[in-house]
Scaffold this motif. Structure first.
Motif, mmCIF file in Angstrom:
data_model
loop_
_atom_site.group_PDB
_atom_site.id
_atom_site.type_symbol
_atom_site.label_atom_id
_atom_site.label_comp_id
_atom_site.label_asym_id
_atom_site.label_seq_id
_atom_site.Cartn_x
_atom_site.Cartn_y
_atom_site.Cartn_z
ATOM 1 N N LEU A 1 0.822 -1.209 0.000
ATOM 2 C CA LEU A 1 0.000 0.000 0.000
ATOM 3 C C LEU A 1 0.858 1.263 0.000
ATOM 4 O O LEU A 1 0.555 2.230 -0.714
ATOM 5 N N ARG A 2 1.917 1.270 0.784
ATOM 6 C CA ARG A 2 2.780 2.452 0.833
ATOM 7 C C ARG A 2 3.559 2.621 -0.469
ATOM 8 O O ARG A 2 3.752 3.736 -0.949
ATOM 9 N N LEU A 3 3.956 1.496 -1.053
ATOM 10 C CA LEU A 3 4.702 1.562 -2.299
ATOM 11 C C LEU A 3 3.839 2.098 -3.432
ATOM 12 O O LEU A 3 4.272 2.966 -4.186
ATOM 13 N N VAL A 4 2.609 1.595 -3.564
ATOM 14 C CA VAL A 4 1.792 2.010 -4.702
ATOM 15 C C VAL A 4 1.267 3.438 -4.549
ATOM 16 O O VAL A 4 0.778 4.029 -5.525
ATOM 17 N N ALA A 5 1.379 4.000 -3.349
ATOM 18 C CA ALA A 5 1.049 5.419 -3.163
ATOM 19 C C ALA A 5 2.259 6.315 -3.346
ATOM 20 O O ALA A 5 2.157 7.540 -3.222
ATOM 21 N N GLN A 6 3.421 5.717 -3.659
ATOM 22 C CA GLN A 6 4.661 6.484 -3.792
ATOM 23 C C GLN A 6 4.541 7.521 -4.908
ATOM 24 O O GLN A 6 3.849 7.308 -5.901
ATOM 25 N N TYR A 7 5.205 8.621 -4.734
ATOM 26 C CA TYR A 7 5.192 9.753 -5.675
ATOM 27 C C TYR A 7 3.825 10.431 -5.725
ATOM 28 O O TYR A 7 3.577 11.266 -6.593
ATOM 29 N N ALA A 8 2.932 10.055 -4.818
ATOM 30 C CA ALA A 8 1.674 10.764 -4.580
ATOM 31 C C ALA A 8 0.882 11.066 -5.838
ATOM 32 O O ALA A 8 0.714 12.224 -6.216
ATOM 33 N N PRO A 9 0.366 10.049 -6.521
ATOM 34 C CA PRO A 9 -0.583 10.333 -7.597
ATOM 35 C C PRO A 9 -1.789 11.109 -7.066
ATOM 36 O O PRO A 9 -2.071 11.096 -5.854
ATOM 37 N N VAL A 10 -2.490 11.789 -7.955
ATOM 38 C CA VAL A 10 -3.704 12.506 -7.551
ATOM 39 C C VAL A 10 -4.648 11.562 -6.820
ATOM 40 O O VAL A 10 -5.247 11.902 -5.798
ATOM 41 N N LEU A 11 -4.784 10.337 -7.332
ATOM 42 C CA LEU A 11 -5.674 9.348 -6.729
ATOM 43 C C LEU A 11 -5.051 7.962 -6.864
ATOM 44 O O LEU A 11 -4.658 7.555 -7.959
ATOM 45 N N THR A 12 -4.943 7.259 -5.741
ATOM 46 C CA THR A 12 -4.494 5.867 -5.721
ATOM 47 C C THR A 12 -5.648 5.008 -5.236
ATOM 48 O O THR A 12 -6.277 5.314 -4.216
ATOM 49 N N ALA A 13 -5.932 3.932 -5.966
ATOM 50 C CA ALA A 13 -6.976 2.990 -5.572
ATOM 51 C C ALA A 13 -6.368 1.603 -5.477
ATOM 52 O O ALA A 13 -5.866 1.069 -6.467
ATOM 53 N N ALA A 14 -6.368 1.032 -4.282
ATOM 54 C CA ALA A 14 -5.814 -0.301 -4.050
ATOM 55 C C ALA A 14 -6.966 -1.288 -3.890
ATOM 56 O O ALA A 14 -7.838 -1.101 -3.033
ATOM 57 N N VAL A 15 -6.962 -2.339 -4.712
ATOM 58 C CA VAL A 15 -8.041 -3.327 -4.747
ATOM 59 C C VAL A 15 -7.469 -4.665 -4.275
ATOM 60 O O VAL A 15 -6.436 -5.116 -4.779
ATOM 61 N N HIS A 16 -8.157 -5.319 -3.337
ATOM 62 C CA HIS A 16 -7.638 -6.578 -2.759
ATOM 63 C C HIS A 16 -8.783 -7.579 -2.626
ATOM 64 O O HIS A 16 -9.781 -7.319 -1.956
ATOM 65 N N PHE A 17 -8.616 -8.746 -3.256
ATOM 66 C CA PHE A 17 -9.592 -9.832 -3.149
ATOM 67 C C PHE A 17 -9.174 -10.809 -2.055
ATOM 68 O O PHE A 17 -7.992 -11.108 -1.892
ATOM 69 N N THR A 18 -10.137 -11.329 -1.314
ATOM 70 C CA THR A 18 -9.904 -12.470 -0.432
ATOM 71 C C THR A 18 -11.250 -13.104 -0.106
ATOM 72 O O THR A 18 -12.296 -12.469 -0.240
ATOM 73 N N GLY A 19 -11.210 -14.350 0.335
ATOM 74 C CA GLY A 19 -12.445 -15.006 0.723
ATOM 75 C C GLY A 19 -12.224 -16.455 1.113
ATOM 76 O O GLY A 19 -11.376 -17.137 0.554
ATOM 77 N N HIS A 20 -12.992 -16.917 2.098
ATOM 78 C CA HIS A 20 -13.010 -18.329 2.498
ATOM 79 C C HIS A 20 -14.198 -18.527 3.430
ATOM 80 O O HIS A 20 -14.860 -17.571 3.848
ATOM 81 N N ARG A 21 -14.489 -19.782 3.770
ATOM 82 C CA ARG A 21 -15.714 -20.115 4.494
ATOM 83 C C ARG A 21 -15.620 -19.962 6.013
ATOM 84 O O ARG A 21 -16.633 -20.093 6.698
ATOM 85 N N PHE A 22 -14.452 -19.685 6.553
ATOM 86 C CA PHE A 22 -14.315 -19.597 8.011
ATOM 87 C C PHE A 22 -14.663 -18.173 8.458
ATOM 88 O O PHE A 22 -13.798 -17.296 8.549
ATOM 89 N N TRP A 23 -15.948 -17.969 8.749
ATOM 90 C CA TRP A 23 -16.461 -16.622 8.936
ATOM 91 C C TRP A 23 -15.759 -15.850 10.051
ATOM 92 O O TRP A 23 -15.460 -14.659 9.887
ATOM 93 N N ALA A 24 -15.512 -16.495 11.173
ATOM 94 C CA ALA A 24 -14.893 -15.773 12.284
ATOM 95 C C ALA A 24 -13.517 -15.253 11.891
ATOM 96 O O ALA A 24 -13.153 -14.109 12.207
#
Length: 316
Positions: free
Chosen positions: A209-232
């Motif tokens: 997250l810190r790396l992809v915000a480097q050089y301060a673009p006007v807007l940075t959007a970080a997208v992260h997928f995850t998922g599994h059945r263990f709800w807790a």
């Protein structure tokens, strides 16, 4: 791929709408960059049966038989990228969807695409990524080509050194106005990710997250997928993933979920959080419209949760 490909559907709709959101707000102010670890080949097979899933042949046939769809919407992009030559068991990667979107919006984009040279989830991933621009052109001959496609064959998170140098090279050429960063592992863990598996953890996610915000673009959007059945575990992991963004100076996070599949978008604005509230609302509306459109044209799933994993289970 998750059963019935619902995780794929969710993450790709969120990714497309996030990319459009960033391009609409920044493309007139400078270059756009798309960086993606755990990348897939541009076109690949789905690893679970598609006979009853959201991309099943009947739904795809319905989609291809409709009048023209909005060309920049997920359903319209998907229809183009599942026309021949892909077989009924194949489909586009998130990066290819973003590439087609950029082409239709008239926006040249710099791509950094990362997966393993050996041991990738999909054989031939690196070779496919190296053909990214050519494959995109075969589906959409008209529009700006990618400004550059850089392929990295190092394992995540060793690959962050390569990304650091790539972003520095791009910045020296022309500073980015918008950056979309996509992590597509099988799972996020708060700690102790399994070596050699497609996973992230809090420590390396914060570095990303810190790396992809480097050089301060006007807007940075970080997208992260995850998922599994263990709800807790999943609820705690999503809370930690969002905390990673807060501690990395992102101004807002939104978690979209269907069943136990989740995709979280974290937004960072160069000029501070003033735009975060309106931007958050606009992105939520765009994802909801796209999700609803897919369901209307294919008869697909209709439940989309925002910032809750289960009814009554709101995220902090």
């Amino acid at each position: 791929m998750p059963i019935e490909n619902l995780g794929t559907l969710l993450e790709n709709i969120v990714l497309v709408e996030t990319a459009r959101f960033v391009m609409n707000r920044t493309a007139t102010r400078g270059p756009i960059e798309f960086v993606n670890s755990f990348a897939m080949p541009p076109i690949s097979e789905w690893r679970t049966p598609v006979s009853s899933g959201c991309f099943n042949p009947a739904r795809r046939q319905t989609l291809h038989g409709l009048p023209p769809l909005p060309p920049q919407g997920y359903a319209g992009l998907f229809r183009t990228l599942t026309a021949p030559p892909p077989s009924p068991g194949e489909g586009p990667s998130g990066a290819l969807l973003v590439g087609l979107l950029a082409r239709r919006m008239g926006v040249p984009v710099r791509f950094w695409l990362n997966d393993l040279a050996n041991g990738a989830h999909y054989p031939g991933t690196i070779a496919g990524l190296q053909e990214f621009a050519h494959i995109l052109q075969t589906f959409e001959p008209v529009g700006p080509d990618p400004e550059e496609v850089v392929v990295c064959a190092q394992p995540y998170d060793v690959s962050l050194g390569h990304l650091t140098q790539t972003l520095a090279n791009w910045h020296e050429r022309a500073p980015a106005a918008g950056r979309i960063a996509f992590l597509d592992p099988n799972r996020y863990r708060t700690q102790n990710r399994v070596p050699g598996q497609p996973e992230t953890s809090s420590r390396d996610h914060r570095s990303w997250l810190r790396l992809v915000a480097q050089y301060a673009p006007v807007l940075t959007a970080a997208v992260h997928f995850t998922g599994h059945r263990f709800w807790a575990d999943l609820e705690g992991e999503i809370a930690a993933l969002r905390e990673d963004a807060t501690l990395s100076d992102y101004h807002s996070s939104i978690t979209f979920s269907h069943n136990y599949y989740t995709t979280t978008v974290s937004l960072r604005y160069r000029d501070g959080p003033e735009e975060a509230l309106s931007g958050r609302a606009a992105l939520i509306d765009a994802v909801r419209r796209s999700w609803r459109e897919w369901g209307q044209v294919t008869g697909g799933p209709c439940i989309l949760r925002v910032d809750e994993l289960r009814d009554g289970g709101h995220l902090v």
